[in-house]
Scaffold this motif. Sequence first.
Motif, PDB file in Angstrom:
ATOM      1  N   UNK A  56      11.709   7.226  -3.969  1.00  0.00           N
ATOM      2  CA  UNK A  56      10.968   8.337  -4.572  1.00  0.00           C
ATOM      3  C   UNK A  56       9.942   8.853  -3.572  1.00  0.00           C
ATOM      4  N   UNK A  57       9.743  10.146  -3.566  1.00  0.00           N
ATOM      5  CA  UNK A  57       8.791  10.763  -2.639  1.00  0.00           C
ATOM      6  C   UNK A  57       7.868  11.706  -3.388  1.00  0.00           C
ATOM      7  N   UNK A  58       6.713  11.948  -2.807  1.00  0.00           N
ATOM      8  CA  UNK A  58       5.763  12.894  -3.412  1.00  0.00           C
ATOM      9  C   UNK A  58       5.362  13.957  -2.394  1.00  0.00           C
ATOM     10  N   UNK A  59       5.407  15.213  -2.858  1.00  0.00           N
ATOM     11  CA  UNK A  59       4.771  16.281  -2.098  1.00  0.00           C
ATOM     12  C   UNK A  59       3.447  16.595  -2.783  1.00  0.00           C
ATOM     13  N   UNK A  95       7.198   7.855   4.944  1.00  0.00           N
ATOM     14  CA  UNK A  95       6.035   8.231   4.123  1.00  0.00           C
ATOM     15  C   UNK A  95       6.431   8.256   2.648  1.00  0.00           C
ATOM     16  N   UNK A  96       5.486   7.832   1.804  1.00  0.00           N
ATOM     17  CA  UNK A  96       5.669   8.033   0.374  1.00  0.00           C
ATOM     18  C   UNK A  96       5.239   9.446  -0.026  1.00  0.00           C
ATOM     19  N   UNK A  97       4.134   9.845   0.569  1.00  0.00           N
ATOM     20  CA  UNK A  97       3.481  11.089   0.138  1.00  0.00           C
ATOM     21  C   UNK A  97       3.141  11.931   1.363  1.00  0.00           C
ATOM     22  N   UNK A 155       0.840  -1.212   0.000  1.00  0.00           N
ATOM     23  CA  UNK A 155       0.000   0.000   0.000  1.00  0.00           C
ATOM     24  C   UNK A 155       0.871   1.256   0.000  1.00  0.00           C
ATOM     25  N   UNK A 156       0.258   2.368  -0.314  1.00  0.00           N
ATOM     26  CA  UNK A 156       0.959   3.653  -0.383  1.00  0.00           C
ATOM     27  C   UNK A 156       0.706   4.433   0.912  1.00  0.00           C
ATOM     28  N   UNK A 157       1.791   4.977   1.468  1.00  0.00           N
ATOM     29  CA  UNK A 157       1.693   5.695   2.738  1.00  0.00           C
ATOM     30  C   UNK A 157       1.609   7.203   2.513  1.00  0.00           C
ATOM     31  N   UNK A 158       0.399   7.696   2.639  1.00  0.00           N
ATOM     32  CA  UNK A 158       0.186   9.137   2.646  1.00  0.00           C
ATOM     33  C   UNK A 158       0.231   9.613   4.100  1.00  0.00           C
TER      34      UNK A 158
END
Lengths: 429, 429
Positions: free
Chosen positions: B231-234, B193-195, B164-167
Amino acid sequence: MDHRDSGFFADQASLEMEDFVLLDYCFESVIEPAAAAAHLCQEQSTAQWQRVGVDEDLRERFGAKVIDLAVTGVFDQPSHPVPSIETAKTYQCRVRIAHPHRNFGPRIPNFLTAALGEGAFYSPGIAAIKLMDVEFPQSFLRHFEGPKFGVQGLRDMLQVYDRPIFFGVVKPNIGLSPDDFAELAYQSWLGGLDIAKDDEMLSDVPWSPLRERAEKAGKARLKAEEITGERKIYLANITDEVDRLIHLHDIAVERGANALMVNGMTTGLSAVRMLRKHTRVPLVAHFDFIAPLTHISYFGVHSKVMTKLQRLAGFDVIIFPGFGARMKTPDEDVSSSVQECLKPWGHIKRVLPVPAGSQWAASTGMLYERLKTVDFGIVPGRAVFAHPMGPKGGAASLRQGWEAAVSGQSLEVYAQNHKELQLAIESNS
Amino acid sequence: MDHRDSGFFADQASLEMEDFVLLDYCFESVIEPAAAAAHLCQEQSTAQWQRVGVDEDLRERFGAKVIDLAVTGVFDQPSHPVPSIETAKTYQCRVRIAHPHRNFGPRIPNFLTAALGEGAFYSPGIAAIKLMDVEFPQSFLRHFEGPKFGVQGLRDMLQVYDRPIFFGVVKPNIGLSPDDFAELAYQSWLGGLDIAKDDEMLSDVPWSPLRERAEKAGKARLKAEEITGERKIYLANITDEVDRLIHLHDIAVERGANALMVNGMTTGLSAVRMLRKHTRVPLVAHFDFIAPLTHISYFGVHSKVMTKLQRLAGFDVIIFPGFGARMKTPDEDVSSSVQECLKPWGHIKRVLPVPAGSQWAASTGMLYERLKTVDFGIVPGRAVFAHPMGPKGGAASLRQGWEAAVSGQSLEVYAQNHKELQLAIESNS
């Protein structure tokens, strides 16, 4: 813990009220009312007010604050069964919250997020909630243009100052060719309509492209103006994807539409505000998609708030569900929407209320009696376009209905010398 | 009159189904069900189907048609008291309507007008109504772009395929300076965190201009990527007036935001569709202002319809109320929204479901067990940013929670060697 000390309560007198919008909610709580109200403020503003390891409290500057809280009833269970909330002692409450508008700024979507977002509807212990009213300070309001024309601008266009405005929805509402549409509109103008309009379902479609409809209805309008010596309006519905609104405005207005309708909640009120900056003609609101927000007495948003927001967004005319059985709306809700249209509101112009639904020749008199003003419109469909004498006769029956009201005669007596009205009475009984 | 002959009924087999959207409503009627269903079709399509004096019937081509009607219950009164409707024998019904999409075309506002406008909510004899589902034929769907990235595109950006993706929502959600915000986001990325995302209440405000926040969070993101090798997302919230969305997209993306959030119902879904055409990064939906439409079991719109429309509008990730007491949503509604995100739907890409609300380290394991897929996200706030070890520790506890689930160990056992998880368990109990 005394929730009065929680940082989410304040005396109104201690606040610089120009910094706050006021939100007035009814809610039903299964926890202690002050705790529920504090949660409501927390969830809609600064849900976590300090960083770990930092001595700070963001509530003073950014927290929404309870300035008044009253318990208005105690029940055995909430009106709205919530999966997670067992039947429990339920407090019905009224709360007034001062929310610092620096949190979101003078923007409609961000205001809606604050007042009607996750914070309002997912606050702990609150089983049901309805936003009943909202007040904006001048510091917030001054960023909004509001209506470009308003009641006065519309009256100036029509050169009609002493009576209600006669709108009519061209019917059949969908399926007509532009030629047939324009012919019906023409007949209705001849009969006495001020404004012939597209139905809210009629948009820019291949079987009736707006370009062609506006051109033909626009020409018919000029002809009707020449014959009647009255000013007329063709009100085109440009409801569409928001990136087409400006384009459709230009197409319609260049070809002869001189007012435009938008179903504001289906496009979004922010899109209306955008259109307002561009428009050269009055904008008219239709109420599609508002009922699911407003119809439940204990849940959602009060219809007067939706009327207020539509005025704020820049509509010049607001059509909303009117009096009578057909529209399933409490009389006091209709009256409060009328007031929201007409009351003084700083620099934001007054807008024309059109309380709609199954109207006919008798409607103007009844509304005048109730509203004590001529600043309203009616917007029949079938009473004009299914009249036995056709749209010209149908429109004439509306004017005759108003003449009867002004003359002090009963509709029946006045109808003795007015065949269109007589037939309208017979059709309606 | 037999309403089956009214022109608003049809055998599905006789219809060219590519010409119709299917609307599935529950309603409560105080009149005979077939009459109510016929009215419902009439009011939402061709309310008057012929001109006076013209022999025509527009229903065949433009009428909405009942293709299935079932009475599912009979009660003494409607669930929803309607001013004009006395307590009366009430039929609870389920109806399937085929509405010709030539009436409105492949446009969101016009579809909403048809399905959830005056026709649906003001139909005679119907006391309460809810739109339960909608199906679009390929001829309608092909006009929509849908998500630009979808699940696969988002995974490709993150290079994460097996979990799963961690926001995480940076908290305090409002009131922080851009510097402080970026520092918290940075710590949370380091922790796992990913995002890291803006709260739905945090927009482009003077005390945290988007330009500055995106620049600082963007730089922090690059640094975190370098240090972690991940890789990370803002995820920046650009919710604003619709005529600023494209501009804010450009400002945020140029400075280092690599995904954007919009509160879709407060801006309007049509504005999202516009943004989708322009966007260079994934779009994430927040659910503000949807609850008042969906929360009443017998009124409004089903939440799965709102999820479907958000996918149609072009969101790549949809955050919606998840499982558990906090979010006041029936489990089956959450599950159906998850399905609406992930099920095959022609060329419209799959989108990442994020069932939200009070999540923490245990949430991924619990959701995985329930959903049987890793294609989902979680989006805690306080579990990351109020963790006793701060956001780095809080984010680490989420990853450890998932590691425990994958390893087959209980959270408690796994926590024996993972201090962040241990503290999360203690904070949460």
